[in-house]
Structures are given as C-alpha cells and as structure tokens.
Enzyme design. Structure first.
Site, short mmCIF file in Angstrom:
data_model
loop_
_atom_site.label_atom_id
_atom_site.label_comp_id
_atom_site.label_asym_id
_atom_site.label_seq_id
_atom_site.Cartn_x
_atom_site.Cartn_y
_atom_site.Cartn_z
N ASP A 142 0.84 -1.20 0.00
CA ASP A 142 0.00 0.00 0.00
C ASP A 142 0.87 1.26 0.00
O ASP A 142 1.66 1.47 0.92
CB ASP A 142 -0.88 -0.07 1.26
CG ASP A 142 -2.00 0.95 1.26
OD1 ASP A 142 -2.04 1.80 0.37
OD2 ASP A 142 -2.83 0.88 2.19
N ASP A 216 -10.60 4.05 -1.43
CA ASP A 216 -11.12 3.07 -0.47
C ASP A 216 -12.65 2.98 -0.52
O ASP A 216 -13.34 4.00 -0.57
CB ASP A 216 -10.73 3.46 0.95
CG ASP A 216 -9.25 3.21 1.22
OD1 ASP A 216 -8.50 2.97 0.24
OD2 ASP A 216 -8.86 3.24 2.39
C1 GLA Z 1 -5.37 2.31 2.83
C2 GLA Z 1 -5.87 1.16 1.95
C3 GLA Z 1 -6.92 0.37 2.73
C4 GLA Z 1 -6.32 -0.15 4.03
C5 GLA Z 1 -5.74 0.99 4.84
C6 GLA Z 1 -4.95 0.49 6.04
O1 GLA Z 1 -6.36 3.24 3.07
O2 GLA Z 1 -6.40 1.63 0.76
O3 GLA Z 1 -7.40 -0.71 1.96
O4 GLA Z 1 -5.32 -1.10 3.73
O5 GLA Z 1 -4.87 1.80 4.06
O6 GLA Z 1 -4.33 1.53 6.76
#
Ligand code: GLA
Length: 390
Positions: A142, A216
C-alpha cells in the site's frame, strides 16, 4: 549465441510463474473493512475457523489476509517484528495453513503504513525474507507514506514532476516484486495505490497480480456503487494472473440492505474482481451467508475464461453489464441505481449473445425458458437481476 536466443524465455519465465498464482481472481477474507486497526491474532484465527465452518473455504475463499496494524519495531539488525496484538506470526501462519488456507499480510513501500505503523522502505529484501519465513502467500503493498518521497523528489524538479513521481512509484513496486521473487516463495502481489497513473497499464509487467483501481470503499450504497460502476472501460486490462481490484467486499457489515449487498456481489463478480470478504465471519447472518456463498454468482467471478465484464448499455440510473463466460455463455447484470423499482432490458446482441437464448435468473435460482432477442425484468431500487444467457 544459443543462450542469447533463449534469453527471452529465461526472462519471461519468472513472470509467467508469478501470473500462475492468481489464474482466477483471488478469494478470501481481509481484516480491514470490519476490524481496521483493532485486529488481533485471535480475530484472524476466528476468521480462519469460520471460513471453514461456514462453507466459504469449499466455495473458494482461500486467503486469510491481515491488513495494516500488525507491525511492531525493527531490531538492531533491521528485522521487523510484530506488535503485541500478534505474538507469533509464524505460529499464526502455521495455524492458517493447517486449515488448508493461505496466509496474506500487508506492508507499504513508504517508511510508514497508512495507519502509521512501520513500512518496508529501504528494508524491502529483508521484509520479503521475513514474510517468506512466516509462510506468507499474499502481500498487499500500500503506497501510503511513499507519496511523500515521491512528492519531495518531484518538488526538486517541478518541470518533470509527474514523470518523476510515476517512475519512483513503478520502481517501488518493481523492487518488492523482485524481492519476493528472490525469496523463492510464490506470493500473490497486490498493488494498492488507489488506481493512480493508469496502474492497469503497467502493473502486470512488473508482476502485479491485482491492483486497486479506485480509492477506499466504505459500507454504503453510495461508496460501493460509485466505485463499482466507475469500472466501465477497464475490462481489457484484466485476465488470468492479473486483475483490476475495485476494493474488498462490504457484504455483511450492516450499512447496506440485502438488495444492495446482492448488487455489490453481482457487480464484483461481473467485474472478475477479487472477492475478499470484509465482514466478521464469526458472526454472519444467514442472509449474509446466502450472498457470499451463492455458488452460481461465485462461478461468474471465477470463470476460467478470465474475462472481466463491462457496461454494454446505460440510460440514466439504469445500466446493463455483461461478462463473457466459457462455453459461450454470458452473464448479464440488469442494474437499477434509482430509488424506485424500474424495468430494465437487455438486448442479447448488446451482451454479445445469440438472438435466441436460454435465460436463467441466478439469484432466484430459476430457469426462465428460451427468449428471443431481448429480456426485460423489473429491478428493485438499488437492486440487480443477474442473468445467465446460454
Ligand atoms: C489504505 C488502503 C486500505 C487499508 C488501509 C490500512 O487506506 O487503501 O485498503 O489497507 O490503508 O491503513
């Protein structure tokens, strides 16, 4: 000379092997959507237990993935350890494997993860080695704080800023892909950088098996539908080994109706999206199970042809999506994004089907007989009628 002629195969082999770990879209569970930063070892074990006892494992949900907030500190030699919520990651991995499941974990190319835990920046090979020692089979990587590094580099040369950021981002994912390959342990590589820089055009070439194509998701019809329906036009970038990822499932988390969750599950299956349940599997209602476990819907997602579906018709709040399946069948979703029930039609020609087709309503589990040219159904508000044309 001979070696030079063989070189393309030598170089191509590892990439082909990387694609083989995800010939169909990965299925499983991820801790983030329900547990977020609270997830513990006990929650993950409970999820592994429930995946088996609920029948999800038999339906194809294989990965048990820990998202952010497992990370502790590095020791003097730079090895990353877990925090107190995860006392023994190797033992947890062994537990997951003992159930015939696979084990996923999470990190970032930045110094910190999105929840501000320790990331893999400048420790990529070391961390990949640690994951391999723990028995990790799947890594979600990520972007998070790596964006700061990209921005700072771009600020030094604004005229070339965009290119600098793009290059740095690709290098970071290439680096972890190489580090994983070096461990000799196959791992699914999931890119998470929110769909920037047309990631679908470059992720597969550096060994990415899936890549987030949006920001997200959250547990609301607005979020789910905006993400899901925005995927129009991306179908050509997906195929066996490499998939667009519109983010994890919210089915069963409680803030959508059953109708809306069926829309979510139908749309993700038509998109050949990874199916990573994001609910508390140890507390599932029968309704949630009936949605996550519908074998015919899962079969649409997992079809061996590996084609992602796409929008084939739209007018206002009404949309028709179609996904070609093996054996010449076509899956069709009739969607109604409005707040009132409405008739939605599919012309078989638009969906790539023959003019005469046997029609099956998947959620109703009913064969509707042979229809000529088109089919119309009344679709509930925020709902779907999911069909197979044969
Ligand atoms: C980002 C990702 C999410 C999750 C969070 C965790 O927002 O897109 O899917 O993994 O981080 O902190």
């Amino acid at each position: 000379m001979k070696f030079l002629r063989l070189l393309p195969f030598v170089v191509a082999l590892p990439l082909a092997a990387q694609q083989r770990v995800a010939l169909t879209p990965p299925m499983g569970w991820n801790s983030w959507n329900h547990f977020a930063g609270r997830v513990t070892d006990a929650d993950v074990r409970a999820a592994a237990d429930a995946i088996v006892s609920s029948g999800m494992k038999d339906a194809g949900y294989i990965y048990v993935n820990i998202d952010d907030t497992w990370e502790g500190k590095r020791d003097a030699s730079g090895v990353l350890h877990t925090n107190e919520k995860f006392p023994d990651m190797k033992a947890l991995g062994d537990y997951i494997h003992s159930k015939g499941l696979k084990f996923g974990i999470y990190s970032s190319p930045g110094p910190q993860t999105c929840a501000r835990f320790e990331g893999s920046y400048q420790h990529e090979e070391q961390d990949a080695k640690t994951w391999a020692e723990w028995g990790v089979d799947y890594i979600k990587y990520d972007l998070c704080s790596y964006r700061t590094i990209m921005r700072e580099a771009a600020a030094k040369d604004p005229a070339n800023g965009e290119k600098i950021q793009s290059d740095l981002m690709r290098q970071a994912y290439q680096k972890i892909s190489d580090a994983i390959r070096k461990t000799g342990r196959p791992m699914v590589l999931s890119l998470c950088q929110y769909g920037w820089d047309e990631v679908w055009t470059w992720a597969p070439s550096l060994g990415g098996n899936l890549w987030r194509s949006t920001g997200d998701i959250s547990d609301s019809y607005l979020s789910m539908s905006q993400i899901g329906f925005s995927q129009a036009g991306l179908s050509k970038y997906a195929g066996p080994g490499h998939w667009n990822d519109p983010d994890m499932l919210e089915v069963g988390n409680g803030r959508m109706t059953a109708e809306e969750y069926r829309t979510h599950m139908s749309l993700w299956s038509l998109l050949a999206a990874p199916l990573l349940a994001g609910n508390d599997l140890s507390k599932m209602s029968d309704e949630t199970k009936s949605i996550l476990l519908n074998k015919e819907v899962i079969a649409i997602d997992q079809d061996s042809l590996g084609k992602q579906g796409d929008r084939v018709w739209g007018k206002g709040a009404l949309e028709v999506w179609a996904k070609p399946l093996s054996n010449g069948k076509v899956a069709v979703g009739l969607f109604n994004r409005s707040l009132e029930a409405a008739p939605v039609s599919v012309r078989f020609a638009d969906a790539g089907a023959k003019s005469s087709a046997k029609v099956r309503d998947v959620w109703a589990g009913k064969d509707l007989g042979t229809k000529q040219g088109s089919y119309t159904a009344n679709v509930a508000a925020h709902g779907v009628v999911l069909l197979i044309l044969e």
